[in-house]
Motif scaffolding. Sequence first.
Motif, mmCIF file in Angstrom:
data_model
loop_
_atom_site.group_PDB
_atom_site.id
_atom_site.type_symbol
_atom_site.label_atom_id
_atom_site.label_comp_id
_atom_site.label_asym_id
_atom_site.label_seq_id
_atom_site.Cartn_x
_atom_site.Cartn_y
_atom_site.Cartn_z
ATOM 1 N N ALA A 40 0.834 -1.198 0.000
ATOM 2 C CA ALA A 40 0.000 0.000 0.000
ATOM 3 C C ALA A 40 0.870 1.250 0.000
ATOM 4 C CB ALA A 40 -0.924 0.006 1.218
ATOM 5 N N GLN A 41 0.332 2.291 -0.578
ATOM 6 C CA GLN A 41 1.024 3.580 -0.564
ATOM 7 C C GLN A 41 0.310 4.510 0.410
ATOM 8 O OE1 GLN A 41 0.599 4.423 -4.721
ATOM 9 N NE2 GLN A 41 -1.248 5.654 -4.435
ATOM 10 N N ILE A 42 1.093 5.396 1.005
ATOM 11 C CA ILE A 42 0.536 6.394 1.913
ATOM 12 C C ILE A 42 0.895 7.758 1.341
ATOM 13 C CG2 ILE A 42 0.443 7.288 4.261
ATOM 14 C CD1 ILE A 42 1.501 4.586 5.234
ATOM 15 N N GLY A 43 -0.123 8.522 0.987
ATOM 16 C CA GLY A 43 0.098 9.826 0.389
ATOM 17 C C GLY A 43 -0.602 10.929 1.162
ATOM 18 N N PHE A 44 -0.672 12.092 0.530
ATOM 19 C CA PHE A 44 -1.189 13.272 1.217
ATOM 20 C C PHE A 44 -1.967 14.134 0.235
ATOM 21 C CE2 PHE A 44 -0.246 17.257 3.804
ATOM 22 C CZ PHE A 44 -0.992 16.864 4.893
ATOM 23 N N CYS A 45 -3.085 14.660 0.675
ATOM 24 C CA CYS A 45 -3.911 15.569 -0.120
ATOM 25 C C CYS A 45 -4.231 16.754 0.778
ATOM 26 C CB CYS A 45 -5.179 14.856 -0.568
ATOM 27 S SG CYS A 45 -6.237 15.856 -1.613
ATOM 28 N N TRP A 46 -3.934 17.963 0.310
ATOM 29 C CA TRP A 46 -4.157 19.122 1.162
ATOM 30 C C TRP A 46 -4.391 20.367 0.324
ATOM 31 C CZ3 TRP A 46 0.250 17.191 -0.528
ATOM 32 C CH2 TRP A 46 1.370 17.968 -0.723
ATOM 33 N N GLY A 47 -5.140 21.292 0.894
ATOM 34 C CA GLY A 47 -5.398 22.540 0.189
ATOM 35 C C GLY A 47 -6.807 23.046 0.414
ATOM 36 N N TYR A 48 -7.310 23.744 -0.596
ATOM 37 C CA TYR A 48 -8.582 24.455 -0.505
ATOM 38 C C TYR A 48 -9.431 24.075 -1.719
ATOM 39 C CZ TYR A 48 -5.033 27.201 1.903
ATOM 40 O OH TYR A 48 -3.974 27.583 2.679
ATOM 41 N N ASN A 49 -10.724 23.913 -1.527
ATOM 42 C CA ASN A 49 -11.605 23.625 -2.649
ATOM 43 C C ASN A 49 -13.034 23.952 -2.263
ATOM 44 O OD1 ASN A 49 -12.355 22.821 -5.190
ATOM 45 N ND2 ASN A 49 -12.386 20.649 -4.717
ATOM 46 N N SER A 50 -13.819 24.395 -3.224
ATOM 47 C CA SER A 50 -15.232 24.663 -2.964
ATOM 48 C C SER A 50 -16.100 24.280 -4.159
ATOM 49 C CB SER A 50 -15.435 26.145 -2.619
ATOM 50 O OG SER A 50 -15.023 26.954 -3.707
ATOM 51 N N THR A 51 -15.551 23.508 -5.085
ATOM 52 C CA THR A 51 -16.293 23.161 -6.300
ATOM 53 C C THR A 51 -16.189 21.671 -6.591
ATOM 54 O OG1 THR A 51 -15.789 25.341 -7.212
ATOM 55 C CG2 THR A 51 -16.513 23.663 -8.760
ATOM 56 N N LEU A 52 -17.312 21.070 -6.913
ATOM 57 C CA LEU A 52 -17.346 19.682 -7.366
ATOM 58 C C LEU A 52 -17.318 19.714 -8.891
ATOM 59 C CD1 LEU A 52 -17.778 16.634 -7.099
ATOM 60 C CD2 LEU A 52 -20.224 17.076 -6.896
ATOM 61 N N ASN A 53 -16.135 19.439 -9.468
ATOM 62 C CA ASN A 53 -16.041 19.448 -10.919
ATOM 63 C C ASN A 53 -15.396 18.185 -11.475
ATOM 64 O OD1 ASN A 53 -13.468 19.962 -10.085
ATOM 65 N ND2 ASN A 53 -13.293 21.952 -11.075
ATOM 66 N N ALA A 54 -15.007 17.270 -10.600
ATOM 67 C CA ALA A 54 -14.468 15.976 -11.034
ATOM 68 C C ALA A 54 -14.442 15.045 -9.827
ATOM 69 C CB ALA A 54 -13.063 16.133 -11.604
ATOM 70 N N LEU A 55 -14.491 13.762 -10.117
ATOM 71 C CA LEU A 55 -14.382 12.741 -9.077
ATOM 72 C C LEU A 55 -13.386 11.698 -9.544
ATOM 73 C CD1 LEU A 55 -18.170 12.531 -8.631
ATOM 74 C CD2 LEU A 55 -16.681 12.867 -6.680
ATOM 75 N N GLU A 56 -12.767 11.002 -8.605
ATOM 76 C CA GLU A 56 -11.869 9.911 -8.959
ATOM 77 C C GLU A 56 -12.461 8.599 -8.475
ATOM 78 O OE1 GLU A 56 -8.131 10.351 -6.888
ATOM 79 O OE2 GLU A 56 -9.074 10.219 -4.944
ATOM 80 N N TRP A 57 -11.982 7.491 -9.021
ATOM 81 C CA TRP A 57 -12.420 6.179 -8.555
ATOM 82 C C TRP A 57 -11.203 5.262 -8.461
ATOM 83 C CZ3 TRP A 57 -11.088 2.335 -11.864
ATOM 84 C CH2 TRP A 57 -10.917 2.665 -13.200
ATOM 85 N N HIS A 58 -11.352 4.217 -7.667
ATOM 86 C CA HIS A 58 -10.285 3.242 -7.455
ATOM 87 C C HIS A 58 -10.871 1.838 -7.504
ATOM 88 C CE1 HIS A 58 -7.775 6.547 -6.094
ATOM 89 N NE2 HIS A 58 -8.742 6.898 -5.277
ATOM 90 N N THR A 59 -10.040 0.854 -7.848
ATOM 91 C CA THR A 59 -10.493 -0.538 -7.818
ATOM 92 C C THR A 59 -10.230 -1.176 -6.467
ATOM 93 O OG1 THR A 59 -8.398 -1.272 -8.762
ATOM 94 C CG2 THR A 59 -10.232 -0.888 -10.298
ATOM 95 N N SER A 60 -9.643 -0.437 -5.557
ATOM 96 C CA SER A 60 -9.484 -0.905 -4.178
ATOM 97 C C SER A 60 -10.095 0.153 -3.266
ATOM 98 C CB SER A 60 -7.997 -1.102 -3.833
ATOM 99 O OG SER A 60 -7.327 0.137 -3.778
ATOM 100 N N SER A 61 -10.260 -0.187 -2.016
ATOM 101 C CA SER A 61 -10.787 0.811 -1.094
ATOM 102 C C SER A 61 -9.728 1.884 -0.855
ATOM 103 C CB SER A 61 -11.201 0.154 0.222
ATOM 104 O OG SER A 61 -10.074 -0.401 0.873
ATOM 105 N N GLU A 62 -10.177 3.034 -0.383
ATOM 106 C CA GLU A 62 -9.289 4.145 -0.052
ATOM 107 C C GLU A 62 -9.480 4.461 1.415
ATOM 108 O OE1 GLU A 62 -8.574 7.913 -2.528
ATOM 109 O OE2 GLU A 62 -10.044 8.559 -1.046
ATOM 110 N N VAL A 63 -8.387 4.607 2.140
ATOM 111 C CA VAL A 63 -8.448 4.998 3.549
ATOM 112 C C VAL A 63 -8.032 6.460 3.644
ATOM 113 C CG1 VAL A 63 -7.485 4.628 5.853
ATOM 114 C CG2 VAL A 63 -8.023 2.665 4.395
ATOM 115 N N ASN A 64 -8.829 7.255 4.334
ATOM 116 C CA ASN A 64 -8.544 8.667 4.547
ATOM 117 C C ASN A 64 -8.414 8.928 6.042
ATOM 118 O OD1 ASN A 64 -8.931 10.157 1.840
ATOM 119 N ND2 ASN A 64 -10.644 8.727 1.941
ATOM 120 N N ILE A 65 -7.332 9.585 6.406
ATOM 121 C CA ILE A 65 -7.128 10.006 7.791
ATOM 122 C C ILE A 65 -7.229 11.522 7.801
ATOM 123 C CG2 ILE A 65 -5.568 10.034 9.770
ATOM 124 C CD1 ILE A 65 -4.224 7.491 8.510
ATOM 125 N N ALA A 66 -8.234 12.051 8.470
ATOM 126 C CA ALA A 66 -8.492 13.490 8.474
ATOM 127 C C ALA A 66 -7.571 14.201 9.466
ATOM 128 C CB ALA A 66 -9.948 13.756 8.838
#
Length: 191
Positions: free
Chosen positions: A86-112
Amino acid sequence: MWKRESIMLNDLKQKNPRLPVFDVREEAFRPYGQVLTGLSLDGIIAAGNQIPMPQSGSAYEASTAAFEALPIAREITDACYGQLDAQIGFCWGYNSTLNALEWHTSSEVNIALTDMVLILARREDIDPDGVLDSAKCRAFFVPRGTAVEDEFDFAVLPRPPKVGTARRIVLLDRRGESGWVGQVANGVRSF
């Protein structure tokens, strides 16, 4: 629910009257995933909080060596993915618009690392042309310090709507496929 979290959730609901927002600890989240408990997250959260916020917009690193080198990394990945790589990455920043979505063939774990909102939809609702009706998306409030697993057959907004700022650690099976829903029907949806 803690008082601070209840205030934040109510504030989100008031600011987004057209978008129902649920707490991940509510029954409404069950078809989309589960809250993970019993993990020692303090070390990885502390490491994530050391990464500075971008000046604007958002950023994503699929694999972050600093997280993957932590002693707790193996415990977290084993608990979430067994012996899979498994890989452990990071997503951070600012957003207020739904203009795209992603999908995966495995589950995704998010730690807030901060309070945040995940926007989720079923992959089966994506039409053959790759369009997803945004009315089928569901918003879930994730309190800071909470780990959630999103089921593999759902699309997720990778940079959630602005809740002050959004910072999350992301775990995925390295072998899983990912993709983007290229268009969200009903126009661009702002939050």
